[in-house]
Design an enzyme around this catalytic site. Structure first.
Site, mmCIF file in Angstrom:
data_model
loop_
_atom_site.group_PDB
_atom_site.id
_atom_site.type_symbol
_atom_site.label_atom_id
_atom_site.label_comp_id
_atom_site.label_asym_id
_atom_site.label_seq_id
_atom_site.Cartn_x
_atom_site.Cartn_y
_atom_site.Cartn_z
ATOM 1 N N LYS A 1 15.778 2.136 26.816
ATOM 2 C CA LYS A 1 15.908 1.766 25.400
ATOM 3 C C LYS A 1 16.517 2.884 24.542
ATOM 4 C CE LYS A 1 12.795 -2.071 24.912
ATOM 5 N NZ LYS A 1 12.053 -2.185 26.191
ATOM 6 N N GLU B 1 11.473 -3.792 14.691
ATOM 7 C CA GLU B 1 10.218 -4.447 15.056
ATOM 8 C C GLU B 1 9.919 -4.069 16.495
ATOM 9 O OE1 GLU B 1 12.465 -6.278 17.664
ATOM 10 O OE2 GLU B 1 13.089 -6.610 15.589
ATOM 11 N N SER C 1 14.275 0.080 35.148
ATOM 12 C CA SER C 1 14.487 0.213 33.710
ATOM 13 C C SER C 1 13.538 1.206 33.039
ATOM 14 C CB SER C 1 14.369 -1.154 33.036
ATOM 15 O OG SER C 1 13.147 -1.773 33.378
HETATM 16 C C1 LIG Z 1 11.860 -3.404 26.869
HETATM 17 C C2 LIG Z 1 11.925 -3.231 28.328
HETATM 18 C C3 LIG Z 1 12.542 -4.188 29.181
HETATM 19 C C4 LIG Z 1 13.064 -5.509 28.698
HETATM 20 O O1 LIG Z 1 14.095 -5.456 27.776
HETATM 21 P P1 LIG Z 1 15.615 -5.762 28.130
HETATM 22 O O2 LIG Z 1 16.272 -5.774 26.803
HETATM 23 O O3 LIG Z 1 15.674 -7.082 28.824
HETATM 24 O O4 LIG Z 1 16.090 -4.668 29.007
HETATM 25 C C5 LIG Z 1 12.636 -3.897 30.534
HETATM 26 N N1 LIG Z 1 12.140 -2.749 31.053
HETATM 27 C C6 LIG Z 1 11.527 -1.821 30.283
HETATM 28 C C7 LIG Z 1 11.013 -0.588 30.922
HETATM 29 C C8 LIG Z 1 11.410 -2.022 28.897
HETATM 30 O O5 LIG Z 1 10.791 -1.092 28.147
#
Ligand SMILES: *Cc1c(COP(=O)(O)O)cnc(C)c1O
Length: 392
Positions: free
Chosen positions: A90, A112, A378
């Site tokens: 993010k 948000e 992610s």
């Molecule tokens: C917020 C988040 C997601 C999901 O959001 P996307 O916009 O679909 O990437 C996935 N993995 C993690 C670690 C997150 O914090």
């Protein structure tokens, strides 16, 4: 060949667009006129690249997992977004957007957050850039995500606990939009995923595309070719997945596989499997696939993972799924948990619950020995320890 890129009107096929109240028209038009010019300018590129390198810690490693490769076949790499500052992908997006906001002369940030991950990332870059920020969060979420609330407060953000509706993410979005409507000239609304009215989904995808640019260069070095056979990612709104596929969107050699939240199962009403179960609708400013009743009421979703617990999906993904350019698996809570413990015990990496959904896809695939597979991890699992500990 069919192009999957965004068209000149802000649509991916029939999905996308900007469905917004009149009062936001100017704010959205200003942003639309500015974002590409800024992103492509030399001064933006310089600042963005240098912050990604020295502040976030990029490039994130592309790690060849021998354990996963042995078990599932193919040559499996993990793209380590979990190693970024603040623990997930993010941060890439929030740094880009705050630079754009500053360039546009904005003096305040509105955001948000649901579980608080995007809120923490936003509060982080607002501290870095000395910009005041207001973060809307449902009161229910404030109570169950206290560690993130405390972090945001320590970083200097103003947290507003939203008490309307079900007091969760979609109510927080509504209040954030109200704030933006009242202050369209001074404030930038910093959206955290590849959703919202055009140009947000495209802007977020471009800012996250650093992930696929790095994958290209890293594969060239490690494999002698600059593309994989498979890209795998989880999808909440779609930002880490968009970043993962961006450079390969129109490359037919690369297959896309996505993991959305099946929750307790797609046969139950406790799910967030938007691409498997959704229908065309408008939510939060764009046309997407949406979990809704026959008369268009948005359905309350469920997933063990807060980041995937959203009733819609970004327009790019609605398009890729509808056109069958991507294969989409609904991964249930128990499958994600199993994949999380497998990676932890076999590789010593505790993944975020969201990323664990992507890992669980591996069980469902048949790779040949030569296949090169890149799976985007992610985020890291620190924030999910309370949930994991219940299942040890
Ligand atoms: C917020 C988040 C997601 C999901 O959001 P996307 O916009 O679909 O990437 C996935 N993995 C993690 C670690 C997150 O914090």
């Amino acid at each position: 060949m069919q192009s999957f890129s965004i068209d000149n009107n802000g649509y991916y096929g029939e999905f996308g667009g900007a469905y917004i109240p009149e009062i936001l028209q100017k704010g959205i038009t200003d942003l639309e006129k500015a974002y590409l010019r800024i992103i492509e300018s030399e001064s933006f590129k310089q600042q963005f690249d240098s912050l990604l390198r020295d502040y976030v810690g990029r490039p994130s490693p592309l790690y060849h997992s021998e354990q996963l490769s042995k078990r599932f076949g193919g040559k499996i790499y993990l793209k380590r977004e979990d190693l970024n500052h603040t623990g997930a992908h993010k941060i890439n997006n929030v740094i880009g957007q705050i630079l754009i906001a500053r360039e546009m002369g904005k003096t305040r940030i509105i955001a948000e957050t649901g579980a608080g991950q995007h809120g923490v990332a936003t509060a982080t870059v607002c501290a870095l850039m000395q910009m005041p920020c207001t973060i809307y969060m449902g009161k229910t979420d404030v109570e169950r995500q206290m560690p993130n609330v405390k972090k945001m407060e320590m970083l200097g953000a103003k947290i507003v606990a939203v008490t309307s509706g079900s007091m969760t993410l979609k109510d927080a979005v509504n209040e954030a939009i109200d704030d933006w409507c009242a202050n369209p000239d001074d404030a930038h609304y910093l959206i955290g995923s590849a959703i919202g009215p055009h140009p947000f989904p495209d802007m977020v995808a471009r800012l996250q595309s650093v992930i696929s640019k790095e994958i290209k260069a890293q594969l060239l070095e490690k494999e002698g070719r600059n593309y994989p056979d498979y890209l795998i990612a989880c999808t909440g709104g779609g930002s880490n997945a968009a970043g993962t596929i961006f450079e390969f969107l129109n490359d037919e050699r690369v297959k896309f596989v996505f993991a959305e939240a099946g929750g307790k199962g797609i046969g139950t009403d406790k799910t967030a499997a938007t691409m498997n179960l959704g229908s065309v609708g408008v939510l939060h400013g764009c046309k997407m696939l949406l979990l809704q009743t026959e008369d268009g009421q948005v359905i309350d979703t469920y997933s063990i993972s807060a980041g995937l617990d959203y009733p819609g999906i970004g327009p790019l993904f609605a398009h890729l799924a509808t056109e069958k350019r991507a294969k989409v698996f609904a991964i249930n809570d128990d499958e994600a948990l199993k994949a999380a413990f497998d990676l932890t015990r076999n590789e010593g990496i505790i993944p975020a619950l969201e990323s664990s959904h992507a890992l669980a896809v591996l069980e469902k695939m048949q790779f040949s020995p030569d296949d090169v597979v890149v799976l985007t991890l992610s985020g890291r699992g620190d924030k999910d320890m309370e949930t994991y500990l219940k299942y040890i």
